[in-house]
Write an enzyme that holds these catalytic residues in place. Sequence first.
Site, PDB file in Angstrom:
ATOM      1  N   GLU A 169      36.050 -35.912 -29.142  1.00 35.80           N
ATOM      2  CA  GLU A 169      35.023 -36.877 -29.559  1.00 35.80           C
ATOM      3  C   GLU A 169      35.649 -38.409 -29.645  1.00 35.80           C
ATOM      4  OE1 GLU A 169      34.776 -33.911 -32.630  1.00 35.80           O
ATOM      5  OE2 GLU A 169      32.974 -34.950 -33.342  1.00 35.80           O
TER       6      GLU A 169
ATOM      7  N   ARG B 105      30.097 -24.828 -45.597  1.00 32.12           N
ATOM      8  CA  ARG B 105      28.738 -24.941 -46.780  1.00 32.12           C
ATOM      9  C   ARG B 105      28.213 -24.108 -45.311  1.00 32.12           C
ATOM     10  NH1 ARG B 105      28.915 -29.802 -42.085  1.00 32.12           N
ATOM     11  NH2 ARG B 105      31.589 -30.086 -42.203  1.00 32.12           N
TER      12      ARG B 105
ATOM     13  N   ARG C 284      33.487 -43.660 -36.030  1.00 30.49           N
ATOM     14  CA  ARG C 284      32.501 -42.748 -36.371  1.00 30.49           C
ATOM     15  C   ARG C 284      31.863 -43.006 -37.605  1.00 30.49           C
ATOM     16  NH1 ARG C 284      34.565 -36.940 -35.797  1.00 30.49           N
ATOM     17  NH2 ARG C 284      32.599 -36.048 -35.751  1.00 30.49           N
TER      18      ARG C 284
ATOM     19  N   HIS D 124      27.108 -34.076 -35.075  1.00 33.81           N
ATOM     20  CA  HIS D 124      28.411 -33.488 -33.923  1.00 33.81           C
ATOM     21  C   HIS D 124      27.797 -34.273 -32.185  1.00 33.81           C
ATOM     22  CE1 HIS D 124      29.857 -29.684 -36.405  1.00 33.81           C
ATOM     23  NE2 HIS D 124      30.162 -30.481 -36.849  1.00 33.81           N
TER      24      HIS D 124
ATOM     25  N   ASN E 287      38.347 -42.711 -37.875  1.00 33.60           N
ATOM     26  CA  ASN E 287      37.691 -41.830 -38.233  1.00 33.60           C
ATOM     27  C   ASN E 287      37.754 -41.551 -39.571  1.00 33.60           C
ATOM     28  OD1 ASN E 287      35.572 -39.512 -38.839  1.00 33.60           O
ATOM     29  ND2 ASN E 287      36.685 -38.627 -37.250  1.00 33.60           N
TER      30      ASN E 287
END
Length: 395
Positions: free
Chosen positions: A379, A241, A93, A181, A9
């Site tokens: 994940e 964010r 990823r 996600h 990742n």
Amino acid sequence: MADLILVLNAGSSSIKFRAFDAGPAEPELVLHGQVEGLYNAAKFSAKDAGGALIGERRWEPDVALGHQEATDYIGDFLRSHRADHRLVAVGHRVVHGGVQFTEAARVTPTVIAALDRLTPLAPLHQPHNLAPIRTLAEARPDLPQVACFDTAFHRAQPEVAQAYALPDSITRLGVRRYGFHGLSYEYIASVLPAYPELGAARATLAAHLGNGSSLCALAGGRSVASTMGFTAVDGLPMGTRCGNLDPGVVLFLMDHLKMDARAIERLIYKESGLLGVSGISSDMRTLLDSDDARARFAVDLFVYRIGRELGSLAAATEGADALVFTAGIGEHSALIRERVCRAARWLGVELEPAANAAGGPRISTARSKVSAWVLPTNEELMIARHTRAVVRTAA
Ligand code: ADP
């Protein structure tokens, strides 16, 4: 000799890795770690499955270790540390798969070129995700690599959930809601059947609340609607964010503050959300520990927005049967879960405080019309599963 799958990742300044034994029915974690501080004072650390430190190294700032060197170092570490294994595939990823990639894909030169073309849609992430793919494709062309996308799971959403009300000429440029996600929600969808009540639920609202936060409505194991849109800046307020923003604000910033695209990008991605509103921190723990009124307001806004968006998703699924919390805040903050459940009381959520304090998995009362849960996401395991499946199909 064990067959290992390496999951990478890669972000702008770090590469996180996990190695899984591909043999058992479910890939099993063997070791994990990361290289942080790329292009600066890089630091490597690795732990075994039990969490014991098995490797550590620091580089001086003048070395400026980059993605390529970090990828090589992880490969070397794996080779030296697990001489008894065979690396059979690497899963990555990748933030953006556009409309084209509706599932994980075996990496080929054509796939790399297609993913490269998506860079304008995710300029802050896509190039970093692709860096180790290129390094390995060059150094180990025979090693199977699989790209796993944060967007793919959401491609099952109905067209109306993915479209913006813009002219077709703009939509055709790829301006649509992608949702992100996806690997986290796909993992959550995969564990629902393990709980009979969740397995039987018609619609489940999942809340991935971490540094990045979003919500996703799941039905029949698929994504039906989600809060993130064209980019991962949309939807809920996050660590840094802003989430939902009237596009008129962007015009105002350009006209009146003469901000250009890069300045607005910095504002909405790095300087807003919990950090911007509180002026203190992007970290939920810090804000919850603070007595400052601005910290309290940032948390209030976070919870309020989650409540509003839960309503929006529940409308898309015409009611929901379950609410699932996951990721850093969702898995660890009983207080935020309690406050979100209070905001969702009208939906029929009734929290069981003791179960919530204990961390679940079920945190609602027996008579709650909508059950509430804490389910840890994974994940990397989802990437390992996809990688193994793609490689096996190709074999
Ligand atoms: P990422 O999105 O980077 O994977 P995580 O899922 O690890 O991030 O979530 C990080 C967030 O989780 C941070 O805001 C952190 O403060 C928050 N968090 C972790 N543990 C707790 C806790 N016990 N209470 C409140 N917030 C927590």
